[in-house]
Write a protein that holds these residues in place. Structure first.
Motif, PDB file in Angstrom:
ATOM      1  N   GLU A 134     -29.788  25.123  19.629  1.00  0.00           N
ATOM      2  CA  GLU A 134     -29.804  24.026  20.599  1.00  0.00           C
ATOM      3  C   GLU A 134     -30.026  24.558  22.015  1.00  0.00           C
ATOM      4  OE1 GLU A 134     -29.958  20.768  20.170  1.00  0.00           O
ATOM      5  OE2 GLU A 134     -30.140  21.311  18.047  1.00  0.00           O
ATOM      6  N   GLU A 135     -29.424  25.678  22.336  1.00  0.00           N
ATOM      7  CA  GLU A 135     -29.607  26.261  23.670  1.00  0.00           C
ATOM      8  C   GLU A 135     -31.050  26.722  23.864  1.00  0.00           C
ATOM      9  OE1 GLU A 135     -25.362  26.184  22.775  1.00  0.00           O
ATOM     10  OE2 GLU A 135     -27.058  26.984  21.650  1.00  0.00           O
ATOM     11  N   LEU A 136     -31.642  27.291  22.815  1.00  0.00           N
ATOM     12  CA  LEU A 136     -33.031  27.740  22.911  1.00  0.00           C
ATOM     13  C   LEU A 136     -33.970  26.551  23.075  1.00  0.00           C
ATOM     14  CD1 LEU A 136     -35.167  29.958  22.785  1.00  0.00           C
ATOM     15  CD2 LEU A 136     -35.072  29.814  20.277  1.00  0.00           C
ATOM     16  N   LEU A 137     -33.733  25.494  22.328  1.00  0.00           N
ATOM     17  CA  LEU A 137     -34.565  24.297  22.454  1.00  0.00           C
ATOM     18  C   LEU A 137     -34.439  23.702  23.856  1.00  0.00           C
ATOM     19  CD1 LEU A 137     -33.846  22.603  19.008  1.00  0.00           C
ATOM     20  CD2 LEU A 137     -35.971  23.709  19.714  1.00  0.00           C
ATOM     21  N   GLY A 138     -33.229  23.695  24.391  1.00  0.00           N
ATOM     22  CA  GLY A 138     -33.027  23.181  25.735  1.00  0.00           C
ATOM     23  C   GLY A 138     -33.762  24.005  26.776  1.00  0.00           C
ATOM     24  N   PHE A 139     -33.757  25.323  26.612  1.00  0.00           N
ATOM     25  CA  PHE A 139     -34.470  26.210  27.531  1.00  0.00           C
ATOM     26  C   PHE A 139     -35.972  25.950  27.470  1.00  0.00           C
ATOM     27  CE2 PHE A 139     -36.657  30.408  27.858  1.00  0.00           C
ATOM     28  CZ  PHE A 139     -36.500  30.598  29.229  1.00  0.00           C
ATOM     29  N   LEU A 140     -36.498  25.802  26.269  1.00  0.00           N
ATOM     30  CA  LEU A 140     -37.935  25.542  26.110  1.00  0.00           C
ATOM     31  C   LEU A 140     -38.317  24.174  26.681  1.00  0.00           C
ATOM     32  CD1 LEU A 140     -38.477  26.935  22.493  1.00  0.00           C
ATOM     33  CD2 LEU A 140     -39.246  27.977  24.630  1.00  0.00           C
ATOM     34  N   ARG A 141     -37.436  23.192  26.534  1.00  0.00           N
ATOM     35  CA  ARG A 141     -37.724  21.868  27.109  1.00  0.00           C
ATOM     36  C   ARG A 141     -37.759  21.941  28.631  1.00  0.00           C
ATOM     37  NH1 ARG A 141     -33.429  20.087  23.367  1.00  0.00           N
ATOM     38  NH2 ARG A 141     -34.434  19.488  21.384  1.00  0.00           N
ATOM     39  N   ARG A 142     -36.886  22.755  29.201  1.00  0.00           N
ATOM     40  CA  ARG A 142     -36.878  22.908  30.662  1.00  0.00           C
ATOM     41  C   ARG A 142     -38.183  23.517  31.143  1.00  0.00           C
ATOM     42  NH1 ARG A 142     -34.834  26.963  34.294  1.00  0.00           N
ATOM     43  NH2 ARG A 142     -33.806  28.122  32.614  1.00  0.00           N
ATOM     44  N   LEU A 143     -38.680  24.528  30.429  1.00  0.00           N
ATOM     45  CA  LEU A 143     -39.944  25.140  30.825  1.00  0.00           C
ATOM     46  C   LEU A 143     -41.113  24.176  30.615  1.00  0.00           C
ATOM     47  CD1 LEU A 143     -39.668  28.823  29.526  1.00  0.00           C
ATOM     48  CD2 LEU A 143     -39.132  27.904  31.779  1.00  0.00           C
ATOM     49  N   GLU A 144     -40.981  23.308  29.623  1.00  0.00           N
ATOM     50  CA  GLU A 144     -42.039  22.331  29.375  1.00  0.00           C
ATOM     51  C   GLU A 144     -42.229  21.405  30.578  1.00  0.00           C
ATOM     52  OE1 GLU A 144     -43.012  18.620  26.289  1.00  0.00           O
ATOM     53  OE2 GLU A 144     -41.140  19.754  26.122  1.00  0.00           O
TER      54      GLU A 144
END
Length: 442
Positions: free
Chosen positions: A31-41
């Motif tokens: 979940e933390e990794l997905l959140g990080f990737l969404r932020r970069l998106e």
């Protein structure tokens, strides 16, 4: 894609180790990794995400081979790959192979398959990126580790020593982990250096697998062992008539408490007898072990151990890169799972850490209780960008994740580590080159 204008900003992560047999397939930070990737998106900056090796645990798959491992990854983590695809439409994502996923450099099909998810796989040992008029050198770091160096880069059958450790120990742990009273064996990847494995296994057996009745019966003896050892020496002096005063005074003191004093005297006597016997056996065994070790060292039988200096090989590698390419300002690597920075010849050595759990050994203050391996997370991404004055800045951005301490440590372990919790603070922002020199900045 984000705006192509302006200086590029690089976010660097490494050592995710996603995938593996059975329990090793659990990704606790998903979940933390997905959140990080969404932020970069959603970023408006000109960003490139560099995944600096060991994104996947391909060594940890033993039931499938070759490109089939990628099929298993996509099937197991569909949300992750869809998010990579979405983020890759906004920013550039570059992936370098590590040792655990060296197969990415061995099969051309991986390049095409990852491209479907907007991930640019570069099957090389290192890459460079420009920051102003300086450059950043990226490599995973395993090529500086003799136990994990791939001598024949790109050979799918390359098997350094670390490969055998993973297939024989790590993957087996993943297959057996759920058989324990608590699912702890899957954390085998977090045990560094590897020589700590026997101590870690002994610790988890004592605090997690041992019968509670037996454990709580042993705790008083183990806590009092140091005192009992001293008393055993004193009792020996009394028996041979050299010094009787401590025993006489202890007997008189405890005799004032009646039955309670008698019980305490009995418990203390048992501890003293056991401690004395252990000392009689342990001292000659210790001397024998020390002599054998000296002989082994003299012959150099174990000249290459599993432990690799966490800094020296990388300092030497960075010095070589800095000498050959003076424009290089930062040597960025992973592999050792230790987030840290170090100044080298006016330039910067940066380790990106790991997203796996970290285990910090905490030895007992008294007695001979097994050490406690305190768990923590240090999830982070390193942001590298141009700084004012022509320098290059490296800054760790923490990705918050609750401590697993409460769920994973027994009450006994928590009591023995009160006030001894590890410091999981990340290094400060550092600027090198230009007007800033190499001083950390807030």
């Amino acid at each position: 894609m984000a705006d192509d204008g302006g200086e590029a900003v690089y976010y660097v992560i490494s050592d995710l180790h996603i995938g593996g047999d059975e329990q090793l397939g659990e990704v606790e930070f998903l979940e933390e990794l997905l959140g990080f990737l969404r932020r970069l998106e959603r970023t408006e900056e000109r960003v490139e995400l560099v995944i600096n090796g060991d994104a996947f645990g391909l060594w940890e798959f033993t039931d499938v081979d070759g490109i089939e491992k990628f099929d298993v990854l996509v099937e197991t983590y569909p949300e992750l790959f869809e998010q990579l695809r979405a983020t890759g439409e906004s920013i550039r994502i570059t992936l370098l192979p590590g040792n655990h996923d060296h197969e990415l450099a061995a099969y051309d099909a991986y390049v095409d398959r990852l491209a479907e998810y907007n991930v640019d796989l570069v099957p090389e040992q290192s890459i460079e990126r420009a920051v102003g008029d300086r450059t950043v050198h990226f490599e995973h770091g395993h090529q500086q580790d003799p136990n994990n160096r791939i001598e024949d880069w790109g050979n799918p059958y390359a098997t350094p020593l670390g490969y055998y450790y993973n297939t024989l120990v790590t993957t087996r742990a993943g297959q057996l982990s759920d058989r324990g009273k608590f699912n702890w064996l899957k954390d085998v990847q977090a045990v560094t250096p590897t020589e700590r494995m026997p101590v870690w296994l002994g610790s988890k057996y004592f605090y997690r697998e041992m019968s509670p009745l037996l454990r709580y019966a042993l705790v008083p003896f183990l806590l009092l062992f140091n005192i009992s050892a001293i008393l055993a020496v004193v009792a020996g002096l009394d028996l041979i008539g050299v010094w009787s005063m401590p025993v006489d005074r202890t007997t008189t003191f405890l005799g004032q408490f009646g039955a309670a004093g008698t019980a305490a005297w009995f418990l203390l006597s048992v501890n003293v007898v056991v401690a004395g016997l252990l000392m009689l056996v342990g001292i000659p065994l210790y001397l024998l072990r020390r002599d054998i070790r000296k002989t082994i060292d003299r012959f150099g039988i174990f000249e290459t151990g599993l432990t690799v200096d966490a800094e020296k090989p990388y300092v030497e590698a960075a010095e070589t890169v800095f000498e050959e390419r003076p424009e290089t300002a930062v040597f960025c690597y992973g592999h050792t799972h230790r987030p840290r920075t170090r100044k080298v010849d006016g330039r910067l050595l940066v380790n990106t850490g790991t997203w796996l759990k970290r285990l910090h050994r905490r030895d007992g203050i008294i007695g001979i209780l097994p050490p406690v391996f305190y768990p923590s997370y240090q999830l982070c991404a390193v942001r590298i960008e141009a700084a004012d004055g022509g320098g290059v800045a490296a800054e760790y951005e923490a990705i918050e994740k609750p401590s697993p301490m409460v769920e994973e440590l027994t009450l006994t372990e928590r009591l023995f580590t009160v006030g001894r919790e590890p410091n999981v603070a990340l290094p400060d922002r550092t600027v090198v080159g230009g007007d800033a020199g190499t001083e950390p900045t807030e």
